[in-house]
Design a protein around this motif. Structure first.
Motif, PDB file in Angstrom:
ATOM      1  N   UNK A   1       0.815  -1.214   0.000  1.00  0.00           N
ATOM      2  CA  UNK A   1       0.000   0.000   0.000  1.00  0.00           C
ATOM      3  C   UNK A   1       0.845   1.259   0.000  1.00  0.00           C
ATOM      4  N   UNK A   2       1.935   1.240   0.724  1.00  0.00           N
ATOM      5  CA  UNK A   2       2.807   2.418   0.762  1.00  0.00           C
ATOM      6  C   UNK A   2       3.363   2.716  -0.618  1.00  0.00           C
ATOM      7  N   UNK A   3       3.800   1.659  -1.313  1.00  0.00           N
ATOM      8  CA  UNK A   3       4.322   1.860  -2.669  1.00  0.00           C
ATOM      9  C   UNK A   3       3.239   2.328  -3.621  1.00  0.00           C
ATOM     10  N   UNK A   4       2.030   1.759  -3.478  1.00  0.00           N
ATOM     11  CA  UNK A   4       0.918   2.165  -4.333  1.00  0.00           C
ATOM     12  C   UNK A   4       0.590   3.637  -4.138  1.00  0.00           C
ATOM     13  N   UNK A   5       0.421   4.061  -2.901  1.00  0.00           N
ATOM     14  CA  UNK A   5       0.032   5.450  -2.643  1.00  0.00           C
ATOM     15  C   UNK A   5       1.114   6.424  -3.091  1.00  0.00           C
ATOM     16  N   UNK A   6       2.396   6.048  -2.870  1.00  0.00           N
ATOM     17  CA  UNK A   6       3.494   6.916  -3.302  1.00  0.00           C
ATOM     18  C   UNK A   6       3.496   7.063  -4.814  1.00  0.00           C
ATOM     19  N   UNK A   7       3.339   5.940  -5.526  1.00  0.00           N
ATOM     20  CA  UNK A   7       3.349   5.970  -6.989  1.00  0.00           C
ATOM     21  C   UNK A   7       2.147   6.732  -7.529  1.00  0.00           C
ATOM     22  N   UNK A   8       0.972   6.502  -6.940  1.00  0.00           N
ATOM     23  CA  UNK A   8      -0.234   7.161  -7.434  1.00  0.00           C
ATOM     24  C   UNK A   8      -0.161   8.673  -7.245  1.00  0.00           C
ATOM     25  N   UNK A   9       0.297   9.108  -6.082  1.00  0.00           N
ATOM     26  CA  UNK A   9       0.407  10.544  -5.844  1.00  0.00           C
ATOM     27  C   UNK A   9       1.486  11.165  -6.728  1.00  0.00           C
ATOM     28  N   UNK A  10       2.550  10.421  -6.996  1.00  0.00           N
ATOM     29  CA  UNK A  10       3.583  10.935  -7.897  1.00  0.00           C
ATOM     30  C   UNK A  10       3.012  11.151  -9.295  1.00  0.00           C
ATOM     31  N   UNK A  11       2.253  10.171  -9.806  1.00  0.00           N
ATOM     32  CA  UNK A  11       1.671  10.294 -11.135  1.00  0.00           C
ATOM     33  C   UNK A  11       0.648  11.430 -11.189  1.00  0.00           C
TER      34      UNK A  11
END
Length: 289
Positions: free
Chosen positions: A208-218
């Motif tokens: 989840x941490x990786x998902x949220x970081x990637x999504x907010x970056x995009x």
């Protein structure tokens, strides 16, 4: 015009909308599209009062993808049936925001949601593929206007040419700023639950941490810069370099995958959903209304 009854030329294999609308790379803009949609105050109020995306975002996402796939890959009849269903569903989404009554079928808000979906594949190609040529843009936009008419988008919100649409798009975004629903969306991305019940909590805590970081970056990378600034989202030179590297890698990967394979998931979902709509008992079994 009665929404859902207008007839547009079918989108056939090889045409611009067929090639670009269901490109798997479009999914990289899912967060951006959501932010742009709820930046509209009427859409924001409707989502706040009537959407279950906070409690069950994964199901909400799957329903949205399933619905979108029908318009391009489900044939004209399938698009008409889905458009009518969506209009009837959204007819009940009414309420009060800032002391004023609103409706999810407000013409400007309804058209804006369609506009974000028109622009997303164009942005996806600009970032992650090869920018559409002028001829492709003209064909693609004409086809998406046809879908807009099936959906019941009023003609005044369907500018006749792509340059005029771009101007309408920019002018609409210029009126947007922060709101409560955008803040809630960002919080949901940070705290979203696991997509599969069988996945262990411990494993999802890591993913989840990786998902949220990637999504907010995009989201920060692909939002129009002026709106990104108004929302207070930081963007550094290092972020820009990182995004440029990501775009190059995605572009190279996409170049070796045939178009038919890139759009295969959306085509399959579109055809499956048309079949399910024609078999309502089976449809109700798989998808909540």
């Amino acid at each position: 015009m009665v929404p859902g009854t207008d007839v547009a030329p079918p989108i056939v294999r090889g045409t611009a909308a067929w090639r670009y609308f269901g490109d798997s790379r479009d999914l990289l803009l899912a967060g951006q599209v959501l932010v742009l949609q709820v930046a509209h105050p009427v859409v924001a109020a409707g989502v706040r009062d009537h959407s279950d995306y906070r409690e069950d975002p994964w199901t909400r996402l799957m329903r949205t993808v399933a619905s979108l796939s029908i318009y391009v890959y489900g044939g004209t009849k399938g698009a008409q049936v889905e458009a009518k269903r969506l209009r009837e569903l959204h007819r009940t989404f009414i309420g009060v925001a800032d002391g004023r009554r609103y409706s999810a079928l407000d013409p400007g808000a309804y058209a804006w949601v369609h506009a974000t979906l028109v622009m997303a594949p164009v942005d996806a190609q600009r970032f992650f593929g090869r920018p559409m040529s002028t001829s492709d843009l003209d064909e693609y936009y004409a086809q998406m206007c046809g879908i807009g008419r099936i959906l019941g988008v009023r003609e005044r919100y369907l500018p006749p040419t792509w340059p005029e649409f771009e101007r309408y798009y920019r002018e609409t975004i210029a009126r947007f700023g922060p709101n409560e629903t955008i803040s809630t969306l960002f919080e949901t991305i940070d705290t979203v639950g696991k997509p599969f019940a069988r996945m262990s909590d411990r494993r999802w805590a890591t993913l989840q941490k990786g998902y949220s970081t990637a999504q907010m970056f995009l989201i920060r990378a692909t939002l129009p810069p002026e709106l990104r600034d108004r929302l207070g989202l930081q963007w550094t030179d290092e972020d820009a370099r990182k995004f440029a590297r990501f775009c190059r890698a995605t572009r190279m990967l996409g170049a070796v995958i045939p178009t038919a394979l890139r759009i295969a998931p959306m085509r399959t979902v579109g055809k499956l959903n048309v079949w399910l709509r024609e078999h309502p008992r089976t449809y109700r079994f798989f998808v909540r209304s």
